[in-house]
Scaffold this motif. Structure first.
Motif, PDB file in Angstrom:
ATOM      1  N   ARG A   6      43.032  23.070  -4.270  1.00  0.00           N
ATOM      2  CA  ARG A   6      43.692  22.307  -3.210  1.00  0.00           C
ATOM      3  C   ARG A   6      43.624  20.814  -3.552  1.00  0.00           C
ATOM      4  NH1 ARG A   6      42.341  19.624   1.703  1.00  0.00           N
ATOM      5  NH2 ARG A   6      40.125  19.820   1.206  1.00  0.00           N
ATOM      6  N   ILE A   7      44.755  20.146  -3.460  1.00  0.00           N
ATOM      7  CA  ILE A   7      44.780  18.697  -3.668  1.00  0.00           C
ATOM      8  C   ILE A   7      44.454  18.025  -2.345  1.00  0.00           C
ATOM      9  CG2 ILE A   7      46.223  16.713  -4.257  1.00  0.00           C
ATOM     10  CD1 ILE A   7      47.766  18.516  -6.182  1.00  0.00           C
ATOM     11  N   VAL A   8      43.391  17.229  -2.338  1.00  0.00           N
ATOM     12  CA  VAL A   8      42.998  16.562  -1.101  1.00  0.00           C
ATOM     13  C   VAL A   8      43.929  15.372  -0.865  1.00  0.00           C
ATOM     14  CG1 VAL A   8      40.596  17.274  -1.347  1.00  0.00           C
ATOM     15  CG2 VAL A   8      41.284  15.008  -2.126  1.00  0.00           C
ATOM     16  N   SER A   9      44.174  15.094   0.394  1.00  0.00           N
ATOM     17  CA  SER A   9      45.083  13.992   0.672  1.00  0.00           C
ATOM     18  C   SER A   9      44.408  12.926   1.522  1.00  0.00           C
ATOM     19  CB  SER A   9      46.371  14.498   1.313  1.00  0.00           C
ATOM     20  OG  SER A   9      46.076  15.365   2.368  1.00  0.00           O
ATOM     21  N   ASP A  10      44.951  11.736   1.403  1.00  0.00           N
ATOM     22  CA  ASP A  10      44.484  10.598   2.165  1.00  0.00           C
ATOM     23  C   ASP A  10      44.549  10.963   3.645  1.00  0.00           C
ATOM     24  OD1 ASP A  10      43.542   7.983   2.106  1.00  0.00           O
ATOM     25  OD2 ASP A  10      45.512   7.166   2.562  1.00  0.00           O
ATOM     26  N   PRO A  11      43.576  10.642   4.507  1.00  0.00           N
ATOM     27  CA  PRO A  11      42.444   9.744   4.265  1.00  0.00           C
ATOM     28  C   PRO A  11      41.120  10.432   3.952  1.00  0.00           C
ATOM     29  CG  PRO A  11      42.679  10.060   6.602  1.00  0.00           C
ATOM     30  CD  PRO A  11      43.673  10.985   5.924  1.00  0.00           C
ATOM     31  N   GLU A  12      41.097  11.498   3.170  1.00  0.00           N
ATOM     32  CA  GLU A  12      39.796  12.092   2.859  1.00  0.00           C
ATOM     33  C   GLU A  12      38.938  11.064   2.117  1.00  0.00           C
ATOM     34  OE1 GLU A  12      39.163  16.131   1.963  1.00  0.00           O
ATOM     35  OE2 GLU A  12      41.216  16.713   2.450  1.00  0.00           O
ATOM     36  N   PRO A  13      37.682  10.885   2.550  1.00  0.00           N
ATOM     37  CA  PRO A  13      36.828   9.798   2.032  1.00  0.00           C
ATOM     38  C   PRO A  13      36.654   9.808   0.513  1.00  0.00           C
ATOM     39  CG  PRO A  13      35.810  10.808   3.958  1.00  0.00           C
ATOM     40  CD  PRO A  13      37.019  11.628   3.633  1.00  0.00           C
ATOM     41  N   ILE A  14      36.647  10.995  -0.115  1.00  0.00           N
ATOM     42  CA  ILE A  14      36.380  11.040  -1.559  1.00  0.00           C
ATOM     43  C   ILE A  14      37.429  10.252  -2.346  1.00  0.00           C
ATOM     44  CG2 ILE A  14      37.614  13.238  -1.985  1.00  0.00           C
ATOM     45  CD1 ILE A  14      34.871  13.622  -3.865  1.00  0.00           C
ATOM     46  N   LEU A  15      38.626  10.135  -1.796  1.00  0.00           N
ATOM     47  CA  LEU A  15      39.694   9.405  -2.493  1.00  0.00           C
ATOM     48  C   LEU A  15      39.430   7.899  -2.516  1.00  0.00           C
ATOM     49  CD1 LEU A  15      42.785  11.308  -1.057  1.00  0.00           C
ATOM     50  CD2 LEU A  15      41.928  11.417  -3.402  1.00  0.00           C
ATOM     51  N   HIS A  16      38.495   7.455  -1.700  1.00  0.00           N
ATOM     52  CA  HIS A  16      38.218   6.014  -1.601  1.00  0.00           C
ATOM     53  C   HIS A  16      36.872   5.650  -2.209  1.00  0.00           C
ATOM     54  CE1 HIS A  16      41.763   5.317   0.935  1.00  0.00           C
ATOM     55  NE2 HIS A  16      41.515   6.534   1.384  1.00  0.00           N
ATOM     56  N   LYS A  17      36.256   6.613  -2.901  1.00  0.00           N
ATOM     57  CA  LYS A  17      34.933   6.364  -3.497  1.00  0.00           C
ATOM     58  C   LYS A  17      35.039   6.216  -5.005  1.00  0.00           C
ATOM     59  CE  LYS A  17      32.110   8.678  -0.059  1.00  0.00           C
ATOM     60  NZ  LYS A  17      31.808  10.019   0.418  1.00  0.00           N
ATOM     61  N   GLY A  48      52.950  17.664 -11.125  1.00  0.00           N
ATOM     62  CA  GLY A  48      52.683  16.239 -11.265  1.00  0.00           C
ATOM     63  C   GLY A  48      52.479  15.934 -12.726  1.00  0.00           C
ATOM     64  N   ILE A  49      52.337  14.653 -13.051  1.00  0.00           N
ATOM     65  CA  ILE A  49      52.160  14.261 -14.454  1.00  0.00           C
ATOM     66  C   ILE A  49      50.752  13.735 -14.712  1.00  0.00           C
ATOM     67  CG2 ILE A  49      54.605  13.849 -14.850  1.00  0.00           C
ATOM     68  CD1 ILE A  49      54.044  10.841 -14.537  1.00  0.00           C
ATOM     69  N   GLY A  50      49.912  13.772 -13.678  1.00  0.00           N
ATOM     70  CA  GLY A  50      48.526  13.356 -13.855  1.00  0.00           C
ATOM     71  C   GLY A  50      47.715  13.778 -12.649  1.00  0.00           C
ATOM     72  N   LEU A  51      46.408  13.918 -12.869  1.00  0.00           N
ATOM     73  CA  LEU A  51      45.513  14.277 -11.764  1.00  0.00           C
ATOM     74  C   LEU A  51      44.111  13.769 -12.096  1.00  0.00           C
ATOM     75  CD1 LEU A  51      45.943  16.018  -9.102  1.00  0.00           C
ATOM     76  CD2 LEU A  51      44.769  17.853 -10.331  1.00  0.00           C
ATOM     77  N   ALA A  52      43.427  13.291 -11.080  1.00  0.00           N
ATOM     78  CA  ALA A  52      42.050  12.821 -11.244  1.00  0.00           C
ATOM     79  C   ALA A  52      41.135  13.735 -10.432  1.00  0.00           C
ATOM     80  CB  ALA A  52      41.935  11.379 -10.756  1.00  0.00           C
ATOM     81  N   ALA A  53      39.906  13.944 -10.924  1.00  0.00           N
ATOM     82  CA  ALA A  53      38.989  14.898 -10.284  1.00  0.00           C
ATOM     83  C   ALA A  53      38.798  14.652  -8.775  1.00  0.00           C
ATOM     84  CB  ALA A  53      37.649  14.924 -11.023  1.00  0.00           C
ATOM     85  N   PRO A  54      38.724  13.386  -8.336  1.00  0.00           N
ATOM     86  CA  PRO A  54      38.560  13.189  -6.880  1.00  0.00           C
ATOM     87  C   PRO A  54      39.695  13.817  -6.068  1.00  0.00           C
ATOM     88  CG  PRO A  54      38.075  11.157  -8.050  1.00  0.00           C
ATOM     89  CD  PRO A  54      38.639  12.111  -9.073  1.00  0.00           C
ATOM     90  N   GLN A  55      40.852  14.002  -6.692  1.00  0.00           N
ATOM     91  CA  GLN A  55      41.987  14.600  -5.972  1.00  0.00           C
ATOM     92  C   GLN A  55      41.796  16.086  -5.718  1.00  0.00           C
ATOM     93  OE1 GLN A  55      45.093  12.672  -8.696  1.00  0.00           O
ATOM     94  NE2 GLN A  55      46.135  12.765  -6.729  1.00  0.00           N
ATOM     95  N   VAL A  56      40.842  16.703  -6.423  1.00  0.00           N
ATOM     96  CA  VAL A  56      40.490  18.081  -6.077  1.00  0.00           C
ATOM     97  C   VAL A  56      39.085  18.115  -5.470  1.00  0.00           C
ATOM     98  CG1 VAL A  56      42.090  19.219  -7.672  1.00  0.00           C
ATOM     99  CG2 VAL A  56      39.797  18.608  -8.481  1.00  0.00           C
ATOM    100  N   GLY A  57      38.660  16.965  -4.972  1.00  0.00           N
ATOM    101  CA  GLY A  57      37.419  16.903  -4.206  1.00  0.00           C
ATOM    102  C   GLY A  57      36.151  16.732  -5.016  1.00  0.00           C
ATOM    103  N   ILE A  58      36.304  16.397  -6.310  1.00  0.00           N
ATOM    104  CA  ILE A  58      35.127  16.251  -7.178  1.00  0.00           C
ATOM    105  C   ILE A  58      35.008  14.786  -7.624  1.00  0.00           C
ATOM    106  CG2 ILE A  58      34.011  17.034  -9.317  1.00  0.00           C
ATOM    107  CD1 ILE A  58      34.412  19.344  -7.371  1.00  0.00           C
ATOM    108  N   GLY A  59      33.919  14.151  -7.263  1.00  0.00           N
ATOM    109  CA  GLY A  59      33.737  12.727  -7.541  1.00  0.00           C
ATOM    110  C   GLY A  59      33.202  12.442  -8.929  1.00  0.00           C
ATOM    111  N   LYS A  60      33.919  12.919  -9.950  1.00  0.00           N
ATOM    112  CA  LYS A  60      33.516  12.733 -11.350  1.00  0.00           C
ATOM    113  C   LYS A  60      34.639  12.060 -12.121  1.00  0.00           C
ATOM    114  CE  LYS A  60      29.587  14.860 -11.059  1.00  0.00           C
ATOM    115  NZ  LYS A  60      28.317  14.203 -11.379  1.00  0.00           N
ATOM    116  N   ARG A  61      34.267  11.336 -13.198  1.00  0.00           N
ATOM    117  CA  ARG A  61      35.264  10.572 -13.951  1.00  0.00           C
ATOM    118  C   ARG A  61      35.953  11.465 -14.997  1.00  0.00           C
ATOM    119  NH1 ARG A  61      34.713   5.518 -11.968  1.00  0.00           N
ATOM    120  NH2 ARG A  61      36.155   4.566 -13.431  1.00  0.00           N
ATOM    121  N   VAL A  62      36.859  12.282 -14.501  1.00  0.00           N
ATOM    122  CA  VAL A  62      37.657  13.189 -15.332  1.00  0.00           C
ATOM    123  C   VAL A  62      39.110  13.047 -14.901  1.00  0.00           C
ATOM    124  CG1 VAL A  62      38.095  15.596 -15.998  1.00  0.00           C
ATOM    125  CG2 VAL A  62      35.761  14.872 -15.447  1.00  0.00           C
ATOM    126  N   ILE A  63      40.011  12.857 -15.894  1.00  0.00           N
ATOM    127  CA  ILE A  63      41.438  12.827 -15.571  1.00  0.00           C
ATOM    128  C   ILE A  63      42.206  13.729 -16.536  1.00  0.00           C
ATOM    129  CG2 ILE A  63      41.411  10.508 -14.575  1.00  0.00           C
ATOM    130  CD1 ILE A  63      42.599   9.435 -17.203  1.00  0.00           C
TER     131      ILE A  63
END
Ligand code: NI
Length: 174
Positions: A6-17, A48-63
């Motif tokens: 599931r792609i998390v959407s704004d305003p879920e807090p993880i997207l702002h961390k 999509g053409i890109g995705l970052a881990a926080p967008q699936v709810g994981i706060g790690k530096r993976v794209i």
């Protein structure tokens, strides 16, 4: 097996961390490798053409980034660092985590991307155009920055082209 998450959407807090760096040990773990497989699947399915881990709810530096065809990705970059910025281009961007909204975002025309790949090997790529834009968008996600933090002329997307082109005038959903 790879699974669509599931792609998390704004305003879920993880997207702002600010996402955390991934250690060498952590990168080797099956949980992290599964995350990478799932992120690629989720990006393609969105589409999509890109995705970052926080967008699936994981706060790690993976794209993951896949702008072109089979020969040009998907790129997986862990702990990415951008450098060698050149030029400035304004283009309309959307984001999978902010459905229905687009805005005009100024990005560097060119940049380099350094980090490690999924096997822990050094990754380095010189990028320009849409590929450079996509990497900048995804690294922003790792820093908790969304297009709504930096875009001008934010508006409802009447029609967002999911198939991005190299045309800088086109709207890209990243
Ligand atoms: Ni995005």
């Amino acid at each position: 097996m790879a699974y669509v998450r599931r792609i998390v959407s704004d305003p879920e807090p993880i997207l702002h961390k600010v996402a955390k760096k991934v250690s060498d040990l952590e990168l080797k773990m099956p949980l992290t490798q599964q995350l990478i497989d799932d992120m690629i699947e989720t990006m393609h399915e969105a589409p999509g053409i890109g995705l970052a881990a926080p967008q699936v709810g994981i706060g790690k530096r993976v794209i993951v980034v896949h702008v072109g065809g089979e020969d040009d990705g998907p790129y997986v970059v862990v702990n990415p660092v951008l450098d060698d910025f050149e030029g400035e281009v304004v283009a309309t961007e959307g984001c999978l985590s902010i459905p229905g909204i687009v805005g005009d975002v100024t990005r560097a025309e060119k940049c380099s991307v350094t980090g490690v790949d999924r096997a822990g090997r050094k990754f380095h790529l010189e990028t320009e155009g849409l590929l450079a834009r996509c990497f900048q968008h995804e690294v922003d996600h790792l820093d908790g920055v969304l297009i709504t933090d930096k875009a001008v002329n934010i508006r409802e997307a009447i029609h967002v082209e999911a198939e991005a082109t190299a045309d800088d005038e086109a709207t890209v959903e990243i």
